[in-house]
Design an enzyme around this catalytic site. Sequence first.
Site, mmCIF file in Angstrom:
data_model
loop_
_atom_site.group_PDB
_atom_site.id
_atom_site.type_symbol
_atom_site.label_atom_id
_atom_site.label_comp_id
_atom_site.label_asym_id
_atom_site.label_seq_id
_atom_site.Cartn_x
_atom_site.Cartn_y
_atom_site.Cartn_z
ATOM 1 N N HIS A 167 -9.628 -0.718 50.257
ATOM 2 C CA HIS A 167 -8.318 -0.616 49.613
ATOM 3 C C HIS A 167 -7.216 -0.931 50.626
ATOM 4 C CE1 HIS A 167 -5.598 1.984 46.747
ATOM 5 N NE2 HIS A 167 -5.607 0.693 46.382
ATOM 6 N N ASP A 171 -2.891 4.306 45.990
ATOM 7 C CA ASP A 171 -2.545 4.394 44.577
ATOM 8 C C ASP A 171 -1.826 5.724 44.307
ATOM 9 O OD1 ASP A 171 -3.746 1.980 44.103
ATOM 10 O OD2 ASP A 171 -5.642 2.850 43.397
ATOM 11 N N HIS A 246 -1.497 3.135 36.935
ATOM 12 C CA HIS A 246 -1.175 3.755 38.217
ATOM 13 C C HIS A 246 -0.231 2.798 38.952
ATOM 14 C CE1 HIS A 246 -4.421 1.023 39.376
ATOM 15 N NE2 HIS A 246 -3.940 1.079 40.646
ATOM 16 N N HIS A 248 0.036 0.729 42.500
ATOM 17 C CA HIS A 248 -0.538 0.314 43.778
ATOM 18 C C HIS A 248 0.621 0.043 44.726
ATOM 19 C CE1 HIS A 248 -3.269 -1.596 46.643
ATOM 20 N NE2 HIS A 248 -2.307 -2.533 46.801
#
Length: 274
Positions: A167, A171, A246, A248
């Site tokens: 990642h 998030d 969500h 990012h």
Amino acid sequence: MAFIRATGKHRGQSRARRRAGVNAAGIAGLAAVGVVGSVASPALAANDEASTVTDTGLTQAIDLGGSLAATVGDQAEAQQAEAERARAEAAAKKAAAEAKKRADEAKRKAAAEKAEREREAKEAKERAARKAEAKRAALNGYVAPVDNSYVSTGYQTGGGMWSSGSHTGIDFHAAQGTPVKSVAAGEVVEAGDGGAYGNNIVIKHKDGTYTQYGHLSSIGVSVGQSVTSGQQIALSGSTGNSSGPHLHFEARTGPDYGSDMDPVAYLRQHGVKI
């Protein structure tokens, strides 16, 4: 036969003697009248004095009655004057009390108005201070991109969802349509489709760093636009490579993918609590 005239107490008086008697009687009568007159004169004088005394006493009685009436009248006038004075004094006291009440009310009202003005002035000063602080914060401060949220997926978390194998941002938990804000003042350098990021925005900040906002449901700014710290720029969503709504968020040293750095450390460095 010679007759001798008898003498005695029953013998009649001679004319001379009778005349002398009459004269004597007249003189005596006149004397009597004079005596009676002399005696009567003092009596009449006495009667006149008695009458005068009686008249004087009656006059005194009448005078006393007039004086008593005058005294009663004076007392009545004095009582009336006292009653009027008492009424006037009561009216003056009432007027003074009402005037004091009005003055106290005016004073209380003036104090309340003064307190209200001071309160309004204080609030205005506080608003101005907050506005000035917000302006400084908008120019120099940093905020979280989503209010009252938390990090649901950390930086460099591994997994098959990311092409790099990990990642590249974090998030923030956010329901569909949650307002998204610029974390600091800057200029929009990208606003539109970001491929796997879906609808995304990239902003360049004054310190030369960049931030990215991905998976947006809608975009509210355009390229070249200046934004302030905390300004709403979009709404969260689930566009692009996303498993659900969500936000990012990435912190970068440059505008492009691959220049990422730890977003949590970046925000904390600028005073944002996460």
